[in-house]
Design a protein around this motif. Structure first.
Motif, PDB file in Angstrom:
ATOM      1  N   LEU A 625       0.741  -1.126   0.219  1.00 11.73           N
ATOM      2  CA  LEU A 625      -0.222   0.039  -0.024  1.00 11.73           C
ATOM      3  C   LEU A 625       1.066   1.381  -0.070  1.00 11.73           C
ATOM      4  O   LEU A 625       0.678   2.434  -0.703  1.00 11.73           O
ATOM      5  N   LEU A 626       1.965   1.248   0.737  1.00  9.41           N
ATOM      6  CA  LEU A 626       2.844   2.576   1.208  1.00  9.41           C
ATOM      7  C   LEU A 626       3.417   2.685  -0.506  1.00  9.41           C
ATOM      8  O   LEU A 626       3.503   3.886  -0.838  1.00  9.41           O
ATOM      9  N   ASP A 666       9.416   7.782   2.878  1.00  8.17           N
ATOM     10  CA  ASP A 666       9.483   7.905   4.328  1.00  8.17           C
ATOM     11  C   ASP A 666       8.381   8.455   4.821  1.00  8.17           C
ATOM     12  O   ASP A 666       8.216   8.362   5.991  1.00  8.17           O
ATOM     13  N   TYR A 667       8.070   9.585   4.327  1.00 12.28           N
ATOM     14  CA  TYR A 667       6.566  10.007   4.634  1.00 12.28           C
ATOM     15  C   TYR A 667       5.475   9.169   4.949  1.00 12.28           C
ATOM     16  O   TYR A 667       4.833   9.252   5.872  1.00 12.28           O
ATOM     17  N   ALA A 668       5.316   8.278   4.058  1.00  7.64           N
ATOM     18  CA  ALA A 668       4.314   7.060   4.239  1.00  7.64           C
ATOM     19  C   ALA A 668       4.904   6.309   5.448  1.00  7.64           C
ATOM     20  O   ALA A 668       3.739   5.832   6.358  1.00  7.64           O
ATOM     21  N   ILE A 669       6.186   6.133   5.695  1.00  9.72           N
ATOM     22  CA  ILE A 669       6.519   5.251   6.599  1.00  9.72           C
ATOM     23  C   ILE A 669       6.214   5.849   7.952  1.00  9.72           C
ATOM     24  O   ILE A 669       5.727   5.120   8.908  1.00  9.72           O
ATOM     25  N   VAL A 670       6.285   7.096   8.221  1.00  6.55           N
ATOM     26  CA  VAL A 670       6.084   7.793   9.402  1.00  6.55           C
ATOM     27  C   VAL A 670       4.431   7.678   9.695  1.00  6.55           C
ATOM     28  O   VAL A 670       4.133   7.509  10.766  1.00  6.55           O
ATOM     29  N   ILE A 671       3.861   7.878   8.916  1.00  5.42           N
ATOM     30  CA  ILE A 671       2.211   7.821   9.200  1.00  5.42           C
ATOM     31  C   ILE A 671       1.847   6.296   9.580  1.00  5.42           C
ATOM     32  O   ILE A 671       1.363   6.170  10.518  1.00  5.42           O
ATOM     33  N   MET A 672       2.495   5.195   8.684  1.00  6.03           N
ATOM     34  CA  MET A 672       2.188   3.680   9.202  1.00  6.03           C
ATOM     35  C   MET A 672       2.825   3.504  10.456  1.00  6.03           C
ATOM     36  O   MET A 672       2.075   2.848  11.343  1.00  6.03           O
ATOM     37  N   ASN A 673       4.037   3.973  10.779  1.00  3.59           N
ATOM     38  CA  ASN A 673       4.464   4.020  12.102  1.00  3.59           C
ATOM     39  C   ASN A 673       3.859   4.316  13.044  1.00  3.59           C
ATOM     40  O   ASN A 673       3.609   3.715  14.166  1.00  3.59           O
ATOM     41  N   HIS A 674       3.271   5.664  13.085  1.00  2.98           N
ATOM     42  CA  HIS A 674       2.481   6.221  14.288  1.00  2.98           C
ATOM     43  C   HIS A 674       1.187   5.509  14.181  1.00  2.98           C
ATOM     44  O   HIS A 674       0.446   5.378  15.184  1.00  2.98           O
ATOM     45  N   TYR A 675       0.620   5.046  13.251  1.00  3.81           N
ATOM     46  CA  TYR A 675      -0.762   4.372  13.119  1.00  3.81           C
ATOM     47  C   TYR A 675      -0.733   3.408  13.865  1.00  3.81           C
ATOM     48  O   TYR A 675      -1.603   2.734  14.756  1.00  3.81           O
ATOM     49  N   LEU A 747      -6.833   5.107   3.133  1.00  2.00           N
ATOM     50  CA  LEU A 747      -6.306   3.741   2.549  1.00  2.00           C
ATOM     51  C   LEU A 747      -6.205   2.643   3.487  1.00  2.00           C
ATOM     52  O   LEU A 747      -6.549   1.681   3.564  1.00  2.00           O
ATOM     53  N   ILE A 748      -5.144   3.307   4.381  1.00  2.00           N
ATOM     54  CA  ILE A 748      -4.906   2.489   5.783  1.00  2.00           C
ATOM     55  C   ILE A 748      -6.060   2.203   6.445  1.00  2.00           C
ATOM     56  O   ILE A 748      -6.239   1.091   6.797  1.00  2.00           O
ATOM     57  N   VAL A 749      -7.023   3.176   6.667  1.00  2.00           N
ATOM     58  CA  VAL A 749      -8.045   2.854   7.421  1.00  2.00           C
ATOM     59  C   VAL A 749      -9.140   1.739   6.745  1.00  2.00           C
ATOM     60  O   VAL A 749      -9.556   0.706   7.322  1.00  2.00           O
ATOM     61  N   LEU A 750      -9.258   1.983   5.549  1.00  2.00           N
ATOM     62  CA  LEU A 750     -10.113   1.284   4.593  1.00  2.00           C
ATOM     63  C   LEU A 750      -9.623  -0.321   4.701  1.00  2.00           C
ATOM     64  O   LEU A 750     -10.205  -1.111   4.516  1.00  2.00           O
ATOM     65  N   LEU A 751      -8.366  -0.432   4.551  1.00  2.00           N
ATOM     66  CA  LEU A 751      -7.636  -1.926   4.397  1.00  2.00           C
ATOM     67  C   LEU A 751      -6.958  -2.188   5.708  1.00  2.00           C
ATOM     68  O   LEU A 751      -6.251  -3.114   5.723  1.00  2.00           O
ATOM     69  N   ASP A 752      -7.718  -1.718   6.684  1.00  2.00           N
ATOM     70  CA  ASP A 752      -6.813  -2.025   8.277  1.00  2.00           C
ATOM     71  C   ASP A 752      -6.864  -3.652   8.336  1.00  2.00           C
ATOM     72  O   ASP A 752      -5.891  -4.157   8.845  1.00  2.00           O
ATOM     73  N   VAL A 753      -8.131  -4.250   7.797  1.00  2.00           N
ATOM     74  CA  VAL A 753      -8.392  -5.753   8.310  1.00  2.00           C
ATOM     75  C   VAL A 753      -7.451  -6.432   7.504  1.00  2.00           C
ATOM     76  O   VAL A 753      -6.466  -7.557   7.919  1.00  2.00           O
ATOM     77  N   LEU A 754      -7.164  -6.127   5.996  1.00  2.00           N
ATOM     78  CA  LEU A 754      -6.287  -6.716   5.155  1.00  2.00           C
ATOM     79  C   LEU A 754      -4.819  -6.668   5.494  1.00  2.00           C
ATOM     80  O   LEU A 754      -4.006  -7.697   5.451  1.00  2.00           O
ATOM     81  N   ILE A 755      -4.509  -5.450   5.878  1.00  2.00           N
ATOM     82  CA  ILE A 755      -3.059  -5.147   6.648  1.00  2.00           C
ATOM     83  C   ILE A 755      -2.913  -6.164   7.839  1.00  2.00           C
ATOM     84  O   ILE A 755      -1.516  -6.802   7.614  1.00  2.00           O
ATOM     85  N   GLU A 756      -3.852  -6.464   8.574  1.00  2.00           N
ATOM     86  CA  GLU A 756      -3.475  -7.288   9.723  1.00  2.00           C
ATOM     87  C   GLU A 756      -3.498  -8.800   9.276  1.00  2.00           C
ATOM     88  O   GLU A 756      -2.816  -9.470   9.913  1.00  2.00           O
ATOM     89  N   LYS A 757      -4.355  -9.092   8.195  1.00  2.00           N
ATOM     90  CA  LYS A 757      -4.445 -10.446   7.635  1.00  2.00           C
ATOM     91  C   LYS A 757      -3.238 -11.103   6.977  1.00  2.00           C
ATOM     92  O   LYS A 757      -2.976 -12.124   7.020  1.00  2.00           O
ATOM     93  N   THR A 758      -2.405 -10.041   6.344  1.00  2.00           N
ATOM     94  CA  THR A 758      -1.523 -10.424   5.631  1.00  2.00           C
ATOM     95  C   THR A 758      -0.158 -10.003   6.806  1.00  2.00           C
ATOM     96  O   THR A 758       1.020 -10.128   5.823  1.00  2.00           O
ATOM     97  N   ARG A 759      -0.259  -9.878   7.935  1.00  2.00           N
ATOM     98  CA  ARG A 759       1.139  -9.789   8.817  1.00  2.00           C
ATOM     99  C   ARG A 759       1.648 -11.148   8.922  1.00  2.00           C
ATOM    100  O   ARG A 759       1.024 -12.126   8.976  1.00  2.00           O
ATOM    101  N   PHE A 760       3.046 -11.005   8.720  1.00  2.00           N
ATOM    102  CA  PHE A 760       3.770 -12.437   8.994  1.00  2.00           C
ATOM    103  C   PHE A 760       4.773 -12.184  10.010  1.00  2.00           C
ATOM    104  O   PHE A 760       5.220 -11.123  10.457  1.00  2.00           O
TER     105      PHE A 760
END
Length: 769
Positions: A625-626, A666-675, A747-760
């Protein structure tokens, strides 16, 4: 107060941080010594202004230019356009210019190539190279002579590209530092931290510029923009460490303990932050076109020196001025944007839909963007008197360009036949070669002369001519000149002239004053032609053609010239070649390297960055996504030249796409880290609201600096390559900031479930990580 009594941990990062703090004075001394050495080395760095020098060695243009540099001298020339003038008056001006000491020829006729609508074009040739002081002085004299006229002069005489760029970039750097100062003062929490930032960056910049000496040479493009891009890309590292330190001072008893803790955390955070930037820059080094390697290596080196300066030098500076940091502390001026975060989560996915609709169009538009592969066809962003004159001439007269045909030397008959076959080709205006320099009534310089013909040409006795020919025969082991009828012995006129000149120099042949004066005059003009057209191993034929630099018609003419040459030079050894080079072939070769490099660099940059993101976040969907959002910003960025009908350099696409992906991710990484941090205790909407607000200072600081640095370059630098790179960097950074603060959160909020499901998870040594 219990927090104040925390003791530093003793893991490897804390041990490393403790060592850096303990030996800070030694480290500062080493940095000072290295900086002095590098500062003295900066002036020794060789800068190459020729972009074709970075073509792959196997390209025809690179091979041909190498031969021409080694074997021929190219004398200076100038195109002089005079408007609002009669043809007769132009002829008189041409005659006056031709009388000047270092002017060898002036071409003017009444064809559309030289006279159109009361405008005359004088093609002036000189007897020295462009950097010769006498030629520069002569050119300045011609400019002074033409001041009363409406004139435009296009020439490289006296033009120092590196000096011009350095002068312009000096102003850009000053303005960029002013902008950075304003941004840092706005986003900082201590005024003195800004001083430390600039000290650290000055050391990093000097170390990077000085070590360029070890690379042998760098391009003028790299030399000009590297320091500003280094500053814009690496300023975050200083901010991370100083803000970590200021946070830790609240929890630690001493400044030393606070710094060790901040440094231990900062080493990992800064190193991780730099990886995506470095990966994008390293992708550039894999380009066939070696300008990418050049810029990639220098900028990567700059990022590494910036990291080392922050992690090794900055701690010493912080402990040197702890009181000033505290004394100048102030409330952050960065506004709270929680309302914007709530707006993003409440408006569902409005920005997402706009983005998804825009992306297909952006992909199409960016694919249709027209890139130029020749300097003369790139649109200017900043006015340049030199380029304005060039375009005035191109727009007024029939466009023409020069093509150099390089063939193995020694076969004058084949050379004469090649010239005869090429001259009638459509769009060929003129040809200059040894085999068509006329000496007398239909006879050319490479024709074979008998002793009698030679004696009549130079007005010397036949007996003297025969003796000269016999001496030539003995020296060249052509004994028919002695044992057979010597009067029928034939030698190419050019060879006999060169032999005669050598023997006169050696004192073996003596001439009377009249003969010596005639030979001296003949020798001066003849040697100028030989130096330009005859080398040790190759002969050069100069073709002037009325075709544009880029286009199908031009390539077809080049191939016809090559076909004609190969007809008379069919069987050549590996060390002998027939080469056709010029701006046309340069543009063609650059186009071919662009086609192979562009896709490769884009794919490799995405792959490198994606791998780093996967290792960082360990979620397939989140990482993809990022990358998708930043790649979207790249597509949008390179749609603008098409929509605005601007022709930019092909270099812009390859270099900026890698920099934009590597840096603005890096800008996207900062958002994802804090989220993700907030997601552990809040719902997804609250987490994103907090993440947007917490990330804003970092994104604002880094994004605004990169944006303004790029735009300032595009507004102040007349070099078309550097200007377009600056514009694309600035525009790309701005687009990335906008998307990261609008589309990405939704997009992160929309795909929150998918982001967690594809975690490894990653297993190392049997332990789950």
């Amino acid at each position: 107060m219990a927090e104040k009594n925390k003791k530093p941990k003793q893991d490897i990062m804390h041990m490393l941080a403790s060592s850096i703090v303990r030996y800070r004075f030694l480290i500062m001394g080493l940095f000072l010594a290295a900086a002095i050495f590098c500062a003295l080395s900066i002036s020794k760095v060789k800068v190459n202004e020729d972009i074709t020098a970075f073509l792959p060695d196997e390209t025809e243009t690179r091979q041909g230019l190498t031969i021409m540099e080694d074997e021929f001298i190219t004398y200076a020339s100038a195109n002089v356009m005079i408007s609002n003038i009669t043809y007769d008056r132009a002829v008189k001006i041409a005659e006056e210019i031709k009388k000047r000491e270092h002017v060898s020829d002036v071409t003017l006729d009444d064809t559309r190539t030289h006279f159109v609508n009361s405008s005359a074009l004088l093609s002036v040739s000189f007897d020295g190279i462009s950097s010769d002081e006498n030629i520069i002085k002569e050119m300045n004299g011609i400019k002074d002579y033409l001041k009363p006229y409406d004139s435009y002069i296009s020439t490289d005489i006296g033009y120092n590209r590196s000096k011009e760029i350095a002068s312009e970039m000096g102003g850009v750097l000053l303005l960029t530092l002013t902008v950075i100062l304003a941004v840092l003062l706005f986003t900082s929490v201590s005024y003195f931290e800004v001083v430390i930032f600039f000290i650290v960056f000055a050391f990093a910049a000097v170390l990077n510029m000085g070590t360029n000496y070890l690379l042998g040479e760098i391009s003028s493009i790299t030399n000009s923009i590297a320091v500003i891009l280094q500053l814009a890309l690496a300023i975050d590292y200083s901010i991370i460490l100083v803000h970590r330190y200021q946070d830790e001072t609240v929890q630690r008893e001493t400044d030393r303990e606070a710094l060790i803790e901040a440094l231990a955390k900062g080493i990992v955070e800064i190193s991780s932050s730099s990886l995506t930037t470095i990966s994008g820059l390293l992708a550039l080094t894999l380009m066939q076109f070696r300008l990418g390697y050049d810029l990639g290596v220098v900028l990567t080196k700059g990022i590494i020196f910036s990291i080392l300066s922050v992690l090794l030098l900055m701690p010493g500076l912080i402990l040197f001025f702890p009181k000033l940091l505290k004394k100048t502390a102030h409330r952050s001026h960065v506004p709270d944007i929680s309302r914007w975060g709530r707006f993003l989560t409440k408006t569902k996915y409005c920005f997402v839909w706009v983005f998804l609709i825009l992306i297909p169009f952006s992909i199409f538009w960016s694919s249709k963007t027209n890139y130029a592969f020749a300097d003369s066809t790139i649109d200017e962003l900043v006015y340049s008197e030199r380029r304005a004159a060039m375009h005035k001439i191109i727009d007024t007269f029939d466009e023409s360009t020069q093509i150099a045909l390089i063939v193995p030397s020694g076969d004058f008959e084949s050379e004469k036949a090649v010239i005869k076959e090429i001259l009638p080709l459509e769009n060929v205006k003129s040809i200059t070669g040894l085999a068509n320099i006329e000496i007398e009534n239909g006879r050319v310089l490479t024709d074979k002369y008998t002793p009698r013909m030679f004696s009549e040409l130079l007005d010397i006795d036949i007996e003297e001519a025969v003796l000269l020919y016999q001496a030539y025969g003995v020296e060249h082991k052509q004994y028919q000149g002695i044992f057979k009828n010597s009067e029928e012995y034939e030698v190419p006129l050019i060879d006999m002239f060169l032999f005669l000149f050598d023997k006169v120099d050696e004192g073996i042949i003596t001439l009377n004053d009249d003969q010596l004066n005639r030979i001296t005059e003949l020798r001066a003009s003849l040697m100028k032609g030989i130096e330009q057209l005859k080398g040790e191993n190759y002969t050069r034929i100069i073709i002037t053609a009325t075709v544009p630099v880029e286009g199908k018609e031009s390539i077809e003419l080049v191939e016809k010239i090559r076909t004609a040459a190969l007809k008379y030079y069919p069987k050549l050894s590996d060390d002998k070649k027939v080469l056709v080079i010029g701006e046309i072939t340069s543009a063609r070769d650059l186009n071919e390297t662009f086609n192979s490099d562009s896709l490769k660099i884009n794919v490799l940059t995405i792959v490198f960055v994606l791998v780093i993101l996967l290792l960082t976040f360990r979620t397939v969907a989140g990482s993809a996504l990022l990358v998708f959002v930043i790649q979207g910003s790249i597509w949008i960025n390179f749609s603008f030249p098409y929509l605005l009908d601007i022709t930019s350099s092909f270099v812009t696409n390859m270099i900026v796409s890698a920099i934009q992906m590597g840096a603005t991710i890096d800008y996207a990484i900062v958002i994802m880290n804090h989220y993700q941090e907030n997601r552990q205790r809040l719902n997804k909407r609250e987490s994103m609201t907090a993440a947007v607000n917490e990330s804003f200072p970092t994104i604002l600081t880094s994004g605004s600096i990169l944006t303004m640095a790029g735009f300032l370059i595009s507004l102040r630098v007349s070099d078309v390559y550097i200007g377009h790179i600056g514009l694309a960097v600035g525009r790309g950074a701005l687009i990335s900031v906008i998307l990261v603060l609008t589309v990405l959160p939704q997009l992160i909020v929309l795909l929150d479930v998918l982001i967690e499901k594809t975690r490894f998870t990653i297993h190392l040594g049997g332990e789950r990580k």
